[in-house]
Design an enzyme around this catalytic site. Sequence first.
Site, PDB file in Angstrom:
ATOM      1  N   LYS C 116       0.797  -1.225   0.000  1.00 35.93           N
ATOM      2  CA  LYS C 116       0.000   0.000   0.000  1.00 35.93           C
ATOM      3  C   LYS C 116       0.822   1.263   0.000  1.00 35.93           C
ATOM      4  CE  LYS C 116      -3.858  -2.495   1.189  1.00 35.93           C
ATOM      5  NZ  LYS C 116      -4.260  -3.509   2.133  1.00 35.93           N
ATOM      6  N   HIS C 235     -15.803  -3.598   7.854  1.00 33.39           N
ATOM      7  CA  HIS C 235     -14.946  -3.112   6.761  1.00 33.39           C
ATOM      8  C   HIS C 235     -15.032  -3.966   5.510  1.00 33.39           C
ATOM      9  CE1 HIS C 235     -13.246  -0.088   9.373  1.00 33.39           C
ATOM     10  NE2 HIS C 235     -13.219  -1.021  10.304  1.00 33.39           N
ATOM     11  N   ARG C 292      -7.503  -7.423  -9.864  1.00 36.04           N
ATOM     12  CA  ARG C 292      -8.251  -8.664 -10.159  1.00 36.04           C
ATOM     13  C   ARG C 292      -9.705  -8.291 -10.414  1.00 36.04           C
ATOM     14  NH1 ARG C 292     -11.293  -8.197  -5.606  1.00 36.04           N
ATOM     15  NH2 ARG C 292     -10.188  -7.513  -3.751  1.00 36.04           N
TER      16      ARG C 292
END
Lengths: 165, 165, 498, 498
Positions: C116, C235, C292
């Site tokens: 990230k 989440h 993806r």
Amino acid sequence: MFLKYEYGGSIYKVEVEREGEKYYITHDDNMYTVTAVEVDKGFLQIDLADREIKCVVSDTDESKYVFLNGEVLEVVPIELTGRKMGKDSDDEEKDLRSPISGKVVKVEIDEEEQIKTGDVLMVIEAMKMEYIIKAPWDGTVEKINYSEGEQIEIGEETMEIRKED
Amino acid sequence: MFLKYEYGGSIYKVEVEREGEKYYITHDDNMYTVTAVEVDKGFLQIDLADREIKCVVSDTDESKYVFLNGEVLEVVPIELTGRKMGKDSDDEEKDLRSPISGKVVKVEIDEEEQIKTGDVLMVIEAMKMEYIIKAPWDGTVEKINYSEGEQIEIGEETMEIRKED
Amino acid sequence: MFEKVLMANRAEIAVRVIKGCQEMGIKTVAVYSDVDKKAPHVRMADESVALGDPTPSESYLNIKKIIDAAIEKGADAIHPGYGFLAENPDFAKSCEAVGIKFIGPSADVIAKMGNKIEAKKIMEKAKVPVIPGYHGSKQDIETLIKESKKIGFPILVKATSGGGGKGMKVVRREEDLRDSIEGAKREALSAFGDDSVFIERYLDQPRHIEFQILADELGNVIHLNERECSIQRRHQKIIEETPSPMMSEELRDEMGGTAVRAAEAVGYQNAGTVEFMVDASNNYYFLEMNTRLQVEHPITEAITGIDLVKWQLKIASGQELNILQEDVKPHGHAIECRIYAEDPTNGFLPCTGTINKIELPEGPNVRNDTGIDEGMTISPYYDPMLGKLIVKGEDRKDSIEKMLWALSRYAVLGIKNNVPFLKEIIDHEAFKRGDITTHFIDIHFKDWTDIKEQLPVDALIALAVYDSMHPKRDEVVKYKESDPHSPWKSAGKWRIGV
Amino acid sequence: MFEKVLMANRAEIAVRVIKGCQEMGIKTVAVYSDVDKKAPHVRMADESVALGDPTPSESYLNIKKIIDAAIEKGADAIHPGYGFLAENPDFAKSCEAVGIKFIGPSADVIAKMGNKIEAKKIMEKAKVPVIPGYHGSKQDIETLIKESKKIGFPILVKATSGGGGKGMKVVRREEDLRDSIEGAKREALSAFGDDSVFIERYLDQPRHIEFQILADELGNVIHLNERECSIQRRHQKIIEETPSPMMSEELRDEMGGTAVRAAEAVGYQNAGTVEFMVDASNNYYFLEMNTRLQVEHPITEAITGIDLVKWQLKIASGQELNILQEDVKPHGHAIECRIYAEDPTNGFLPCTGTINKIELPEGPNVRNDTGIDEGMTISPYYDPMLGKLIVKGEDRKDSIEKMLWALSRYAVLGIKNNVPFLKEIIDHEAFKRGDITTHFIDIHFKDWTDIKEQLPVDALIALAVYDSMHPKRDEVVKYKESDPHSPWKSAGKWRIGV
């Protein structure tokens, strides 16, 4: 036929008599006369005087599921002996009270007899159905409150048993 | 187990031996060793050495249907006695020939005995399976061609019957 | 085009990809662990290979077994679906090494976007707005506190290697900083074996909005509009829709263009998704890129008419993306609900059990992506998603109506699931207004329960009818069978189901 | 909007309309004849009313019974579906008389369009091209011969009250005229009790192309593009698609505009269809107007995203059609196949029987409109359509691929049906090229058969496995059970399914 279900912590009792496609269902002093067909496996179409019920009923070992008006309701059927099916029942639910009002048709034990959990103690008949009272614990029969042929009311203790420690 | 099916005017003969999920299937001198599971009602998954067959099989009183590679094949199973199932068979298909090569294990009638349609006449055994020859017509047994213990070949006349008019 | 594709996944996504291949005349190979032997994805595929032990690391996460299966069956490409190995650069590399095409971006792109911090650096360089924050390698508490103060409150402390909600803290006051950072580091260490964290500005009333990207191997990149994915629990998304009720034409063009720029910045190929967080003033920030197919891809397919799986296959086999940005003309509105075997009244805890009965809603513009069957057991080994329900309507109101109808006909009996919960969300006034943020469920469904005060009398009637049609009182039956002296033997009036 | 709609129909169309109502929160009432008691449309509806005797005139064609049912259940509208009473002006009038809204155009419009000669007169007046012909009331042979010669050959002689192929003759040479006209009249008399015929120019290589119309009660009329319906057997459509492979943008605009003008000319309201015949040079002629929902409406829904049933309901309840012509922006390509219980190898004769097993194809952009169930009996009372399979693809090629996939997964076992036949049509090179006319089946599938030379060995293996899993040889079982002296009793080696 007497049936009991648990839902949301409450017990619901129903009585049902069947004649072909007709069912006479009594609950809470209301009598519903319905005709019903199972159009597909578990899919019931039930006609009442003022409405139609369309639902799917399905059961596992522990629960019954009713899919009605887009909602799934899960209920736990209660055994004829007054105990829940499937799961082991809690001790406090093990009792010797009659699950129905009816006539004692058999007493299978004598006072002071030794009994084992699961032994059949008494058979009570109501509405052409018979209900078994089984021994919830190992122990000794202390006192039998009703003899064959006598009337017993729902909730009355059928007998007293001295539990084995 | 011997099986016969009719499709497109031809008769197909298969022999199958089962051991659990394994099947030994013989047809036209080819032997196929397959493993098979029924993953859902009628839905078969069959593994061969070189390929997988996935299909749906379903049967009615008269036909069997195989849904395979996007096509429905309708076949008519032929009875063990050599006659088609379900439908009344045509007269010309009623015969007394052995549907298999095997050993005559029982002869249930005597020569000159009166028989009725459906009476069991002879039992022939092959590959641990037994096949019944039943009377296709009312009549009288004229001649029995094979006695108990004898070998009979497929298509041979088991006996001769004088039909009742 | 490929001859034979191996599907390195299970359940609904395996089924969906297999169908796409079959339509295009491509042979398919399924893989399955022991518990999935009879699963629909195995049944659908032309061939299948057993992986054995259901433990993910021994089955759907086992690179060697899957590559071996592909070689054995002569597959020339592998589709990873989502989850499992879909974003594992080693898997992509392993495919390449044996000359099997991995259907997705390159291992290098997967690796970059999987980290990230690196992903954000690349985006910053490409002028893609990212949330102000500190992603440095200095991980001592004092540096982190200093950086946090620079960003301004509220801030979010998050594990670098994290996912889900683990190692994640919101800090609203300076005095809570030290405790929160230390806590996040501890959690990160125990969950991911790595205690490094990053710090970001925390957005109030945030929306999660993502853009679908298609990029071919010749450099053509387009976006297929947004998906609004703010309805989340723990989440994780459970309801997605497109278009987003907050989206204007201008903002879409701007954000879509940014998403395309993001994809171009990493040399992205195949289908991917750029996720953004959007605040109450419509400022948007790059969150991450999913390299993806997304779970929620069907809503994009519904409104654009473009089949993403087929394009994944076409692109991977070298075809040109001949859809121009101006050709993307969505119509209508689509919603997806994720049907999970979970208990919304108990922290959305996954539920296991056997599916006793399924009745799925069928109708115009209702799509069911499922990989389940009656009699199937939902095991604790894998994600408890039972399926996805996708509807498309003329507009948002129409599509909400259709979803309510469809959910009210979605019967999965025998295992607890979130259908009633989803229905109440869709039927909620705030949802209908489009007034949604990622906190929607926390705000409106804190103590939700589906148990009614009273069992409806119609249910009681139905049960009574059913039970007299199918008498099945265990004890009675057992007693009759086992005991020759049973009083039932002589009970002349005994009758059930007469 | 209506509170409660009665569905005066059965099978798939009843199911489809009921779903539309339910999504909009409208209560539904089904009607059913004795053989349909357990049918899906009854199960779907909120309430249902028995009509009794399955004979159509005693059930779904019985105006009184249906109106009574609507009154009894308090329905405020009736949807007629297609077929049965859908184009019966008396039914529309009867609804009106008891204050129940008939969902469709006025009785007057239905009557006008039902009379083919009057319909053509109206169209001629509105400058809608009609096929040159004679529709006069003078029915003596000499007049008919004289008029035929004026039109020019080939000509078509057709029963005025006709439908399907009865009372219909093509005449290519003057010398056959008299015989053919007399023959047509005889057939017409015996089939319809009316021997009047009309004469028209016969089109070679004709295509059947129709335009979907939506018209509200305030005068707004739009069209929703064409449907290509040339693939017919016994003059009935079995495959429809949109867009038509022969259609250009210009021709579509022109024909669409003509269709709207046709609808306006009769003051049309609600959903309807204007049918045209198109010749090889793209000359088009008005054929008829269907004053109801078409069987093939789903393909229009698929590419436009517009729900025709919902719009029928909205329009009938007085809402404004707020879709402008320029808002109609179809995308992709859709095909419908009609699945019939019929025998394509035997003149498409309807088949009756019991459905033993159904497996329908499910997937993205695959829609099944059916009203059948496993265990259901297809009776000779009604149309033998089992269902409709609709697919949508990105383009015609994609949608053909999808249809082939879907048909190859469409299993209805236990009753002969046309699935294999449909598959071969879709897979035919001429179909793929778009080279189709209404004679397509006669030309390419004259002596079609689905029986193969050879039973595939895989089928034989499957049967052998199935039969050893489920041994069920009638005679053997019967013998064992009924005869205590059966030799089987002692046959130690007897074994089946061990």
